[in-house]
Design an enzyme around this catalytic site. Sequence first.
Site, PDB file in Angstrom:
ATOM      1  N   ARG A  49     -46.428  44.624 -34.052  1.00 22.91           N
ATOM      2  CA  ARG A  49     -44.957  44.629 -34.085  1.00 22.91           C
ATOM      3  C   ARG A  49     -44.415  44.139 -35.424  1.00 22.91           C
ATOM      4  O   ARG A  49     -43.283  44.421 -35.788  1.00 22.91           O
ATOM      5  CB  ARG A  49     -44.444  43.739 -32.945  1.00 22.91           C
ATOM      6  N   TYR A 102     -18.335  54.673 -36.368  1.00 32.60           N
ATOM      7  CA  TYR A 102     -19.230  55.522 -35.582  1.00 32.60           C
ATOM      8  C   TYR A 102     -19.078  55.131 -34.103  1.00 32.60           C
ATOM      9  O   TYR A 102     -19.171  53.941 -33.761  1.00 32.60           O
ATOM     10  CB  TYR A 102     -20.655  55.249 -36.082  1.00 32.60           C
ATOM     11  N   ASP A 174     -21.400  50.108 -42.584  1.00 28.71           N
ATOM     12  CA  ASP A 174     -22.254  51.250 -42.263  1.00 28.71           C
ATOM     13  C   ASP A 174     -22.158  52.192 -43.459  1.00 28.71           C
ATOM     14  O   ASP A 174     -21.122  52.800 -43.703  1.00 28.71           O
ATOM     15  CB  ASP A 174     -21.751  51.913 -40.969  1.00 28.71           C
ATOM     16  N   LYS A 199     -30.679  60.289 -41.244  1.00 27.96           N
ATOM     17  CA  LYS A 199     -29.884  61.342 -41.872  1.00 27.96           C
ATOM     18  C   LYS A 199     -30.523  61.824 -43.180  1.00 27.96           C
ATOM     19  O   LYS A 199     -31.405  62.644 -43.152  1.00 27.96           O
ATOM     20  CB  LYS A 199     -28.457  60.838 -42.085  1.00 27.96           C
TER      21      LYS A 199
HETATM   22  C1  PLP Z   1     -25.834  58.875 -37.240  1.00 26.32           C
HETATM   23  C2  PLP Z   1     -25.108  57.649 -37.560  1.00 26.32           C
HETATM   24  C3  PLP Z   1     -25.497  56.432 -37.006  1.00 26.32           C
HETATM   25  C4  PLP Z   1     -26.614  56.318 -35.991  1.00 26.32           C
HETATM   26  O1  PLP Z   1     -27.846  56.666 -36.499  1.00 26.32           O
HETATM   27  P1  PLP Z   1     -29.014  57.145 -35.489  1.00 26.32           P
HETATM   28  O2  PLP Z   1     -30.221  57.097 -36.314  1.00 26.32           O
HETATM   29  O3  PLP Z   1     -28.622  58.509 -35.055  1.00 26.32           O
HETATM   30  O4  PLP Z   1     -29.016  56.154 -34.364  1.00 26.32           O
HETATM   31  C5  PLP Z   1     -24.801  55.300 -37.352  1.00 26.32           C
HETATM   32  N1  PLP Z   1     -23.760  55.363 -38.210  1.00 26.32           N
HETATM   33  C6  PLP Z   1     -23.363  56.513 -38.765  1.00 26.32           C
HETATM   34  C7  PLP Z   1     -22.208  56.511 -39.702  1.00 26.32           C
HETATM   35  C8  PLP Z   1     -24.004  57.691 -38.463  1.00 26.32           C
HETATM   36  O5  PLP Z   1     -23.581  58.836 -38.992  1.00 26.32           O
END
Ligand code: PLP
Length: 380
Positions: A49, A102, A174, A199
């Site tokens: 872990r 988000y 974020d 992403k």
């Molecule tokens: C996609 C996204 C997330 C979440 O990411 P995941 O890997 O899909 O959980 C968080 N914040 C933003 C701005 C996003 O576009």
Amino acid sequence: MKKETVFTHISRPKAGLGTAVNPDITRASTLLFDRAEDLYRTDIRGYGRHGSAVHDALKDAFNLLEGGAGTSLFPSGLAACTYAILSQVKTGDHVLLTDSSYGPTRYFCDGHLKKMGIETEMYDPRIGADIESVIRPNTSLILMESPGSLTFEVQDIPAIVKAAKAHGVTTIIDNTWSAGLSLNPLKMGVDISCHAATKYFGGHSDTMSGAAISRTDKLAKQVALTAKQIGNACSPDDVYQILRGFRTVMPRFRQQEATSLALATWLNNHPKVMQVLHPAHKSHPDHTIWKRDFTGGGCIFSVVLKPCSEAQVLAFINALNLFGIGYSYGGFESLAIHCDPQLKRSASQLLGGPLVRFACGLEAMEDLKADIDRAFNEIT
Ligand SMILES: *Cc1c(COP(=O)(O)O)cnc(C)c1O
């Protein structure tokens, strides 16, 4: 050195006689020790872990990306946000969350934090220095996301950070949209920068991953400890895939940002479009702030269509051939979604028409443009 050079060379094994270019993946739960004395040491990895060499390599890459003091990795972008938040709050606290956040981050605050006795208050993403007026004595955290999900409001990060620091409030952003390639929030004084590595760094729509990069060693330790106590663990295979994505993220990002701005510029003059919501386009209401703080754009933007029926919006999306219908962005393929059902905001402006979000992939811009233009025939 430039980022593309750094990312190409980071954490590569030393060349020998026939050494692979990439690091090894070690899959492990148990780690063995040849001396019982070493079993309870806290200065070394004791268990699966706790990660592996490839985890460390990816952490190094994220630290270099934003100049962070430490990074924690997570199995999704949402987990990066929720663990970072949990590391900074306690029962009785007040949290400020941008109304443009988000959606699932908002649901976490409204649900899990509420259950912990923590109050979340939404604020207007364009609040700027006025954030000071909503900071309370028990405010422990201000959460930003810039540009905002779906609606792309750009926040005045320096003004918000200044007010936060004056009141001893931690700030988290974020930073998924910019991939840390066109915005460096830690240099602007933000405490923790979170990424959905799913992403751009995944880049191929086949891996989920997240990262939280901290500005100071103390913050990094707080995030890491929270993650450790709750039992966070990331698969070395997934971590490897994200490190692999780092090698090529710069040229992919550059092409995708160019495509998105070209499409936004074309759509801005399209007779069926009321407004494009793309911070890098000069028509965007926050373009000046974007220009001051960002060095580039991202691959996603939205358009507000001139008022038309929901059936026509759905027909338009269904008629697109090169844009898949699905969530996410930063992969090689283009995507489109209609956003109205997702827009459950408390402080946002009314948009005046249906919202469609486009995520640009690596297809040629001209082909994407022709696809959208043809699909517009569904809207009369
Ligand atoms: C996609 C996204 C997330 C979440 O990411 P995941 O890997 O899909 O959980 C968080 N914040 C933003 C701005 C996003 O576009």
